[in-house]
Design a protein around this motif. Structure first.
Motif, PDB file in Angstrom:
ATOM      1  N   TYR A  18       0.062  21.430  -2.409  1.00  0.00           N
ATOM      2  CA  TYR A  18      -1.262  20.668  -2.977  1.00  0.00           C
ATOM      3  C   TYR A  18      -0.510  19.457  -3.769  1.00  0.00           C
ATOM      4  O   TYR A  18      -1.098  18.219  -3.801  1.00  0.00           O
ATOM      5  N   GLU A  19       0.416  19.710  -4.412  1.00  0.00           N
ATOM      6  CA  GLU A  19       0.875  18.839  -5.363  1.00  0.00           C
ATOM      7  C   GLU A  19       1.756  17.611  -4.559  1.00  0.00           C
ATOM      8  O   GLU A  19       1.717  16.256  -4.956  1.00  0.00           O
ATOM      9  N   THR A  20       2.220  17.824  -3.348  1.00  0.00           N
ATOM     10  CA  THR A  20       2.934  16.861  -2.541  1.00  0.00           C
ATOM     11  C   THR A  20       2.015  16.076  -1.891  1.00  0.00           C
ATOM     12  O   THR A  20       1.901  14.766  -1.826  1.00  0.00           O
ATOM     13  N   ALA A  21       0.749  16.724  -1.464  1.00  0.00           N
ATOM     14  CA  ALA A  21      -0.344  15.884  -0.853  1.00  0.00           C
ATOM     15  C   ALA A  21      -0.985  14.736  -1.908  1.00  0.00           C
ATOM     16  O   ALA A  21      -1.453  13.783  -1.613  1.00  0.00           O
ATOM     17  N   LYS A  22      -1.096  15.476  -3.112  1.00  0.00           N
ATOM     18  CA  LYS A  22      -1.920  14.379  -4.083  1.00  0.00           C
ATOM     19  C   LYS A  22      -0.757  13.109  -4.330  1.00  0.00           C
ATOM     20  O   LYS A  22      -1.148  12.149  -4.465  1.00  0.00           O
ATOM     21  N   LEU A  23       0.420  13.689  -4.672  1.00  0.00           N
ATOM     22  CA  LEU A  23       1.162  12.511  -4.739  1.00  0.00           C
ATOM     23  C   LEU A  23       1.500  11.298  -3.596  1.00  0.00           C
ATOM     24  O   LEU A  23       1.243  10.264  -4.060  1.00  0.00           O
ATOM     25  N   ARG A  24       1.627  11.853  -2.494  1.00  0.00           N
ATOM     26  CA  ARG A  24       1.680  11.202  -1.459  1.00  0.00           C
ATOM     27  C   ARG A  24       0.844  10.278  -0.826  1.00  0.00           C
ATOM     28  O   ARG A  24       0.744   9.304  -0.112  1.00  0.00           O
ATOM     29  N   MET A  25      -0.645  11.012  -0.732  1.00  0.00           N
ATOM     30  CA  MET A  25      -1.826  10.780  -0.037  1.00  0.00           C
ATOM     31  C   MET A  25      -2.582  10.084  -1.236  1.00  0.00           C
ATOM     32  O   MET A  25      -2.891   8.941  -1.053  1.00  0.00           O
ATOM     33  N   LEU A  26      -3.188  10.745  -2.107  1.00  0.00           N
ATOM     34  CA  LEU A  26      -4.117  10.328  -3.182  1.00  0.00           C
ATOM     35  C   LEU A  26      -3.439   9.219  -3.929  1.00  0.00           C
ATOM     36  O   LEU A  26      -3.605   8.161  -4.258  1.00  0.00           O
ATOM     37  N   ASN A  27      -2.232   9.508  -4.711  1.00  0.00           N
ATOM     38  CA  ASN A  27      -1.456   8.445  -5.624  1.00  0.00           C
ATOM     39  C   ASN A  27      -0.863   7.433  -4.818  1.00  0.00           C
ATOM     40  O   ASN A  27      -0.895   6.323  -5.244  1.00  0.00           O
ATOM     41  N   GLY A  28      -0.173   7.764  -3.603  1.00  0.00           N
ATOM     42  CA  GLY A  28       0.235   6.879  -2.803  1.00  0.00           C
ATOM     43  C   GLY A  28      -1.033   5.672  -2.261  1.00  0.00           C
ATOM     44  O   GLY A  28      -0.492   4.510  -2.331  1.00  0.00           O
ATOM     45  N   ALA A  29      -1.932   6.205  -1.925  1.00  0.00           N
ATOM     46  CA  ALA A  29      -2.941   5.167  -1.636  1.00  0.00           C
ATOM     47  C   ALA A  29      -3.607   4.540  -2.725  1.00  0.00           C
ATOM     48  O   ALA A  29      -4.052   3.253  -2.651  1.00  0.00           O
ATOM     49  N   HIS A  30      -3.769   4.991  -3.770  1.00  0.00           N
ATOM     50  CA  HIS A  30      -4.142   4.498  -5.072  1.00  0.00           C
ATOM     51  C   HIS A  30      -3.219   3.311  -5.417  1.00  0.00           C
ATOM     52  O   HIS A  30      -3.770   2.225  -5.800  1.00  0.00           O
ATOM     53  N   ALA A  64     -11.681  -2.674  -3.761  1.00  0.00           N
ATOM     54  CA  ALA A  64     -10.483  -2.485  -2.606  1.00  0.00           C
ATOM     55  C   ALA A  64     -10.733  -1.724  -1.482  1.00  0.00           C
ATOM     56  O   ALA A  64     -10.470  -2.183  -0.433  1.00  0.00           O
ATOM     57  N   VAL A  65     -11.139  -0.406  -1.573  1.00  0.00           N
ATOM     58  CA  VAL A  65     -11.509   0.428  -0.419  1.00  0.00           C
ATOM     59  C   VAL A  65     -12.420  -0.231   0.629  1.00  0.00           C
ATOM     60  O   VAL A  65     -12.219  -0.017   1.750  1.00  0.00           O
ATOM     61  N   GLY A  66     -13.212  -1.047  -0.250  1.00  0.00           N
ATOM     62  CA  GLY A  66     -14.325  -1.578   0.800  1.00  0.00           C
ATOM     63  C   GLY A  66     -13.863  -2.607   1.445  1.00  0.00           C
ATOM     64  O   GLY A  66     -14.718  -3.375   2.121  1.00  0.00           O
ATOM     65  N   ASP A  67     -12.682  -3.488   1.170  1.00  0.00           N
ATOM     66  CA  ASP A  67     -12.188  -4.559   1.905  1.00  0.00           C
ATOM     67  C   ASP A  67     -11.774  -4.307   3.246  1.00  0.00           C
ATOM     68  O   ASP A  67     -10.830  -3.334   3.232  1.00  0.00           O
ATOM     69  N   ARG A  68     -12.396  -4.757   4.213  1.00  0.00           N
ATOM     70  CA  ARG A  68     -11.994  -4.685   5.628  1.00  0.00           C
ATOM     71  C   ARG A  68     -10.761  -4.801   6.073  1.00  0.00           C
ATOM     72  O   ARG A  68     -10.014  -4.314   6.928  1.00  0.00           O
ATOM     73  N   GLU A  69      -9.831  -5.520   5.248  1.00  0.00           N
ATOM     74  CA  GLU A  69      -8.427  -5.989   5.521  1.00  0.00           C
ATOM     75  C   GLU A  69      -7.689  -4.840   5.031  1.00  0.00           C
ATOM     76  O   GLU A  69      -6.542  -4.424   5.585  1.00  0.00           O
ATOM     77  N   ILE A  70      -8.238  -4.287   3.977  1.00  0.00           N
ATOM     78  CA  ILE A  70      -7.245  -3.341   3.155  1.00  0.00           C
ATOM     79  C   ILE A  70      -7.316  -1.820   3.668  1.00  0.00           C
ATOM     80  O   ILE A  70      -6.409  -1.060   3.887  1.00  0.00           O
ATOM     81  N   ARG A  71      -8.709  -1.411   3.987  1.00  0.00           N
ATOM     82  CA  ARG A  71      -9.006   0.075   4.238  1.00  0.00           C
ATOM     83  C   ARG A  71      -8.197   0.428   5.272  1.00  0.00           C
ATOM     84  O   ARG A  71      -7.835   1.624   5.640  1.00  0.00           O
ATOM     85  N   PRO A  72      -7.807  -0.442   6.560  1.00  0.00           N
ATOM     86  CA  PRO A  72      -7.209   0.243   7.691  1.00  0.00           C
ATOM     87  C   PRO A  72      -5.780   0.734   7.165  1.00  0.00           C
ATOM     88  O   PRO A  72      -5.111   1.489   7.547  1.00  0.00           O
ATOM     89  N   TYR A 120      -8.990  16.341   3.875  1.00  0.00           N
ATOM     90  CA  TYR A 120      -8.319  15.675   2.390  1.00  0.00           C
ATOM     91  C   TYR A 120      -8.415  14.035   2.180  1.00  0.00           C
ATOM     92  O   TYR A 120      -8.829  13.491   1.277  1.00  0.00           O
ATOM     93  N   ALA A 121      -7.946  13.527   3.376  1.00  0.00           N
ATOM     94  CA  ALA A 121      -7.894  12.131   3.493  1.00  0.00           C
ATOM     95  C   ALA A 121      -9.518  11.700   3.477  1.00  0.00           C
ATOM     96  O   ALA A 121      -9.690  10.698   2.767  1.00  0.00           O
ATOM     97  N   SER A 122     -10.274  12.254   4.060  1.00  0.00           N
ATOM     98  CA  SER A 122     -11.610  11.841   4.006  1.00  0.00           C
ATOM     99  C   SER A 122     -12.129  11.968   2.848  1.00  0.00           C
ATOM    100  O   SER A 122     -13.245  11.188   2.474  1.00  0.00           O
ATOM    101  N   SER A 123     -12.179  13.068   2.264  1.00  0.00           N
ATOM    102  CA  SER A 123     -12.424  13.000   0.700  1.00  0.00           C
ATOM    103  C   SER A 123     -12.082  12.179  -0.167  1.00  0.00           C
ATOM    104  O   SER A 123     -12.833  11.694  -1.038  1.00  0.00           O
ATOM    105  N   LEU A 124     -10.905  11.558   0.099  1.00  0.00           N
ATOM    106  CA  LEU A 124     -10.096  10.537  -0.999  1.00  0.00           C
ATOM    107  C   LEU A 124     -10.960   9.399  -0.607  1.00  0.00           C
ATOM    108  O   LEU A 124     -11.212   8.576  -1.361  1.00  0.00           O
ATOM    109  N   LEU A 125     -10.945   8.979   0.522  1.00  0.00           N
ATOM    110  CA  LEU A 125     -11.780   7.744   0.849  1.00  0.00           C
ATOM    111  C   LEU A 125     -13.194   7.740   0.249  1.00  0.00           C
ATOM    112  O   LEU A 125     -13.695   6.567  -0.165  1.00  0.00           O
TER     113      LEU A 125
END
Length: 468
Positions: free
Chosen positions: A276-288, A306-314, A339-344
Motif C-alpha cells: 500500500y505504501e509503494t502504491a501510494k508513492l509510485r502511483m499517487l505521489n508519482g502522478a501528483h 492539470a488533470v482536466g487538461d486533455r494533453e496531460i491526463r493521458p 485505485y488509479a480510478s479513485s485517484l483520478l
C-alpha cells in the motif's frame, strides 16, 4: 457563538455530530503533532469508532511547536468540525474524540505522567520527517534529539510505566515517512541505549511500533473558510478542518495493548503495509509530481485544472496504470486499477484547490521514491517508461529556474548544473553516477535519446506516448 458542548444545539440539523458520552470516557491515546491532518484523519477515525460503541479511547493532543492549536481547541472543549468538500457539495461533522491539547513548552513532567497513566495505551505521532531527528545516514541525530524531541518525552513516560509495573505502549506513526514504524523503533532504541540502557529490554519486549500508511488531502483552513462555515452551520469553529471525502489508513497489525476498532470504520489492519505504501508513492505521489511540473508549464494553478487538461491526463493515466502499477506486488484484495480510478476522481475534485506549486516543492527529495524506483524496476525488465521520462523532462526544465523561483534544497546546485552542462549533459549531471540526485536509476542510452528529444520544449504529451 463559538463551538462548545453547550452550543451544539444551536447547530443546523444537517451537521452530523457524535452520539457518545464524552464525559464518561477516559483518554487512551496521546497524540504528538495535533495539526489539521491528524484532526481530519486519526482523530476522525477514532471519533467514528467511539460512535460505533468503542470506549475509553479519547485523545489528548500534544502541540509540539506552538500554542495555536491549544488556543483553537481548548476553549471548545476539544470539539471541532470536519467539512468534506467535493463537486457535489459539502458535508460537516462535529468530532468529539479530542479531550484537550497540551501546548508546546516545558512539559516533560506532565507529558510523562500522561504517558504513564494506566488508561493510556497508544502514543501516536504526526511529526513529519524532520521530527524524527534523523541524520544523513538514517541514524538518530543526538544533537537534535537531545535539544527537544519526542524521544526525551517518550523516554520519561516509558520509564515511569516500567517502574510502576505497567505494560508497554503502542507507538503509532501516522505520517508519510516510509516504513515509519520500523524507523521509529530503531531511533527510539538508539535514544534509550544512550540515555537509559536498562530500559531497552523492557521497550523491546513490551512496546510495539507498527508501520502505517495515511492518505487524505487536507488543505490549510483559511479565514475565508471559517467565515463561510460559520454562515453555513450557525456557529464559529476556530479549529475547523477542510478536507476531501476520500481517506485511507492502512496499519500493520502489531499492537501492545489493544486498539480502537478502526477497521470497523474504514481503516485497514494488515500484516504488511509495504504494498500500500509503494502504491501510494509510485502511483499517487508519482502522478501528483507529474501533474505539478507539467501543469505549471501549461499555465495551471491547481491539480484539478492539470488533470482536466486533455494533453496531460493521458500521461498521468499511463504513469499510474501501466508504468507504476506494473512494478507493485499487490496485496490480496488490493486492486491497483480501481485505485488509479479513485485517484483520478480525487485529482479532479474542484472544491479543494490543491496548488501545484506546493506539490512542486522539494522535487529533488521526492522523485527518487516517486519516479526513479519505477524507472529502475521497469528498466531492469526491459520496459520503457515514456510517461515518467516526459514528466522528468518537465521537472528538469522547472529546476532550470528561468520561469519561476525554484523551492528546492538543491536549487542552487541544479541551476549550476544547467549553466555548466546545458541540455546535452544535464541528465547525467543530475542522475548519472556522480549526479546530484541519488537513486536506484541511472539513465540508459535509450533514456538519453528520449530525453534529448523531449527536453527542449514541452510539445504535445500525447505525441510522446505513441510508439516510435
Amino acid at each position: 457563538m463559538r463551538l462548545s458542548p453547550a452550543s451544539l444545539d444551536k447547530l443546523i440539523p444537517e451537521v452530523a455530530r457524535y452520539a457518545y458520552d464524552r464525559d464518561a470516557q477516559s483518554v487512551g491515546i496521546v497524540h504528538f503533532g495535533i495539526g489539521a491532518f491528524h484532526r481530519a484523519h486519526q482523530a476522525w477515525y477514532t471519533d467514528a469508532a467511539l460512535n460505533a460503541g468503542d470506549r475509553n479511547w479519547l485523545i489528548t493532543g500534544i502541540s509540539l511547536r506552538s500554542r495555536a492549536v491549544a488556543c483553537q481547541l481548548n476553549p471548545q472543549s476539544g470539539l471541532y468540525s470536519v467539512t468534506e468538500r467535493s463537486g457535489n457539495g459539502e458535508r460537516t461533522r462535529i468530532v468529539g474524540s479530542v479531550r484537550n491539547v497540551m501546548p508546546a513548552g516545558s512539559m516533560k513532567v506532565p507529558v510523562a505522567r500522561l504517558l504513564a497513566a494506566d488508561s493510556t495505551r497508544i502514543a501516536s505521532f504526526t511529526i513529519t520527517e524532520k521530527g524524527y531527528c534523523r541524520s544523513a545516514d538514517g541514524s538518530l541525530d543526538f544533537a537534535l534529539a537531545d535539544s527537544g524531541s519526542i524521544y526525551r518525552l517518550l523516554a520519561h513516560g516509558l520509564r515511569q510505566r516500567c517502574d510502576a509495573g505497567l505494560g508497554g505502549l503502542t507507538l503509532l506513526s501516522c505520517d508519510n515517512l516510509s516504513e515509519n514504524g520500523r524507523q521509529l523503533e530503531q531511533l527510539m532504541g538508539q535514544y534509550l541505549r544512550r540515555h537509559d540502557p536498562d530500559l531497552v529490554p523492557w521497550f523491546e519486549n513490551e512496546c510495539a511500533c507498527p508501520t502505517s500508511m495515511v492518505d487524505r488531502i487536507v488543505p490549510a483552513t483559511t479565514n475565508q473558510d471559517r467565515i463561510r462555515l460559520t454562515s453555513t452551520i450557525g456557529i464559529l469553529d476556530e479549529a475547523a478542518v477542510m478536507t476531501e471525502p476520500f481517506s485511507q489508513w492502512v496499519i500493520e497489525d502489531r499492537f501492545a495493548a489493544g486498539r480502537p476498532t478502526w477497521d470497523a470504520v474504514g481503516a485497514q489492519i494488515v500484516a504488511d503495509v509495504a504494498p500500500y505504501e509503494t502504491a501510494k508513492l509510485r502511483m499517487l505521489n508519482g502522478a501528483h509530481s507529474a501533474l505539478a511540473y507539467l501543469g505549471l508549464e501549461h499555465g495551471h494553478d491547481y491539480v484539478h485544472q492539470a488533470v482536466g487538461d486533455r494533453e496531460i491526463r493521458p500521461l498521468v493515466e499511463r504513469l499510474m496504470r501501466e508504468e507504476a502499477a506494473s512494478t507493485i506486488s499487490a496485496a490480496p484484495g488490493q486492486d491497483l486499477d480501481t485505485y488509479a480510478s479513485s485517484l483520478l476522481e480525487r485529482f479532479a475534485n474542484p472544491a479543494l484547490n490543491h496548488r501545484l506549486i506546493q506539490i512542486a516543492m522539494d522535487g529533488s527529495q521526492k522523485i527518487p521514491q516517486r519516479w526513479l524506483e519505477t524507472l529502475a524496476v521497469r528498466g531492469a525488465a526491459g520496459a520503457d517508461s515514456p510517461a515518467i521520462l516526459t514528466a522528468l523532462c518537465a521537472w528538469l526544465r522547472h529546476v532550470r529556474g528561468d520561469v519561476r523561483k525554484v523551492d528546492d534544497p538543491l536549487a542552487g546546485e541544479l541551476a549550476g548544473a544547467w549553466s555548466t552542462h546545458g541540455e546535452v549533459g544535464i541528465i547525467d549531471a543530475v542522475f548519472g553516477e556522480s549526479g546530484l540526485v541519488g537513486g536506484p536509476w541511472w539513465p540508459t542510452q535509450d533514456d538519453r535519446v528520449f530525453v534529448a528529444k523531449v527536453l527542449p520544449a514541452f510539445g504535445q504529451v500525447q505525441d510522446q506516448l505513441r510508439p516510435a
